[in-house]
Design an enzyme around this catalytic site. Structure first.
Site, short mmCIF file in Angstrom:
data_model
loop_
_atom_site.label_atom_id
_atom_site.label_comp_id
_atom_site.label_asym_id
_atom_site.label_seq_id
_atom_site.Cartn_x
_atom_site.Cartn_y
_atom_site.Cartn_z
N VAL A 130 0.85 -1.15 0.12
CA VAL A 130 -0.15 0.04 -0.03
C VAL A 130 0.93 1.21 -0.04
CG1 VAL A 130 -1.92 1.38 1.14
CG2 VAL A 130 -1.79 -1.17 1.15
N CYS A 131 2.10 1.41 0.91
CA CYS A 131 3.01 2.42 0.83
C CYS A 131 3.29 2.45 -0.26
CB CYS A 131 4.00 2.01 2.03
SG CYS A 131 3.88 1.73 3.51
N GLY A 132 3.72 1.57 -1.47
CA GLY A 132 4.20 1.84 -2.62
C GLY A 132 3.14 2.69 -3.48
#
Lengths: 179, 186
Positions: free
Chosen positions: A56-58
């Site tokens: 998700v961070c990506g």
């Protein structure tokens, strides 16, 4: 086991709009530190995220990378913060072609996240939290997303739009040429 | 599903400038924000096709661009290629070809697809090289950002962001619920 209570002075929840943004100095590379006060005169967008490399961070950081021209239109500086170390950040930023600094809240671990009220003690990572700080260093908007949910960028853009017009003017020249 | 945040609403209404399949009078409009190099969008392409077959005139479908160019280096040019094809009336043909060839999206591939679709090759190459359609693609992207699109694919069902999975059964159920809700309001 270390039973030090790091939480005693830390706020229980994310610092809210109207609060003075705690200053800090965190490394973005092995030999370069960045602080909020470096950007005095410009709005700052602080993006706390749980970890480099997590899916998700990506997506979230890739989206912000794509939006750098919009942030720059508001004269705003964007910075990511996680508890990962500088070498990890460097590898991650290079792999994902990120064009904004990633700050290492690494030692003492999560100390800046604690000051902003967005540290997750159980997991030892930061919340997925967003702060928009005005040019005078006051938090104007903050948001904590469910940790697995990419919060997108619309909230950040709305907060930047809501800043007074002078905030968004071109960066004042701090070093005018003589004459 | 609870409709929670004000951010989960489509802020850019569907207009004549959009790429639209299906009748304007359809009770449900499905808007997709997609990226031609995104493998999940590739999966969703087949799902959308099956939904259109299943729902017929009850569904209107709109595709908007949301290229994440730093992770998908071919996505921007692919989106511009679809627009260039659209300028010659073949947006959907190119849209389908791109999703069916996600592993071959180099500029030379795009030109090959244009030729196969019978497009004016000189015009296509000039428009691609001159980034004639870049602003349109960026406008789609920014409109998506303001609507709370945070990755691809993101779907909106009659303007509400669909936050669940995008497999056929889940999307079909969500759309059929909306068809029933619309029928109830009429």
């Amino acid at each position: 086991m270390d039973r030090t209570d790091y939480t005693s002075r830390a706020p229980a929840a994310a610092l809210a709009a109207g609060t003075k943004a705690p200053d800090f100095a965190l490394n973005t590379t092995p030999d370069q530190a960045v602080s909020v006060s470096d950007f005095s005169g410009r709005p700052v967008v602080l993006v706390f995220y749980p970890a480099d490399w997590s899916p998700v961070c990506g997506d979230q950081l890739a989206l912000y990378n794509e939006l750098l021209p919009e942030f720059h239109r508001f004269n705003a500086a964007l910075m990511g913060i996680s508890v990962d170390g500088v070498w990890c950040h460097l590898a991650y930023a290079r792999d994902r072609k990120l064009k904004f600094p990633l700050l290492a809240d690494f030692e003492p671990k999560g100390s800046v996240a604690r000051e902003y009220g967005v540290y997750r003690h159980r997991e030892g990572v930061t919340e997925r939290a967003l702060f928009v700080i005005d040019s005078g260093g006051t938090i104007r908007w903050s948001y904590v997303s469910p940790i697995g949910v990419n919060p997108g960028a619309d909230g950040i853009l709305q907060a930047l739009e809501a800043l007074p017009a002078k905030e968004k003017a071109a960066c004042p020249d701090k070093h005018p040429q003589p004459g | 599903m609870p409709r929670q945040a004000p951010t989960a609403r489509l802020t850019v209404p569907v207009t004549a400038a959009d790429h639209v399949l299906g009748p304007p009078a359809a009770p449900v409009t499905l808007v997709e924000y997609g990226d031609f190099e995104c493998p999940f969008c590739g999966q969703a392409h087949g799902v959308v096709r099956a939904l259109r077959e299943q729902l017929g005139r009850q569904l209107r479908f709109v595709f908007r661009h949301f290229p994440l160019t730093t992770v998908h280096p071919h996505a921007q040019h692919a989106a511009e290629a679809a627009e260039a094809a659209g300028a010659e009336g073949k947006f959907w043909e190119m849209h389908d070809v791109l999703f069916e060839h996600q592993d071959a999206l180099e500029d030379s591939d795009l030109v090959r697809y244009a030729a196969a679709l019978g497009l004016d090759q000189t015009r296509f190459i000039l428009e691609l090289a001159g980034h004639v359609h870049a602003a349109r693609v960026r406008a789609d992207f920014l409109g998506g950002v303001r609507s709370g699109v945070n990755g691809t694919p993101t779907f909106f069902i009659n303007g509400w962001r669909h936050d669940g999975p995008f497999d056929f059964d889940t999307l079909l159920e969500a759309i059929e619920d909306e068809i029933a809700a619309v029928a109830g309001r009429r």
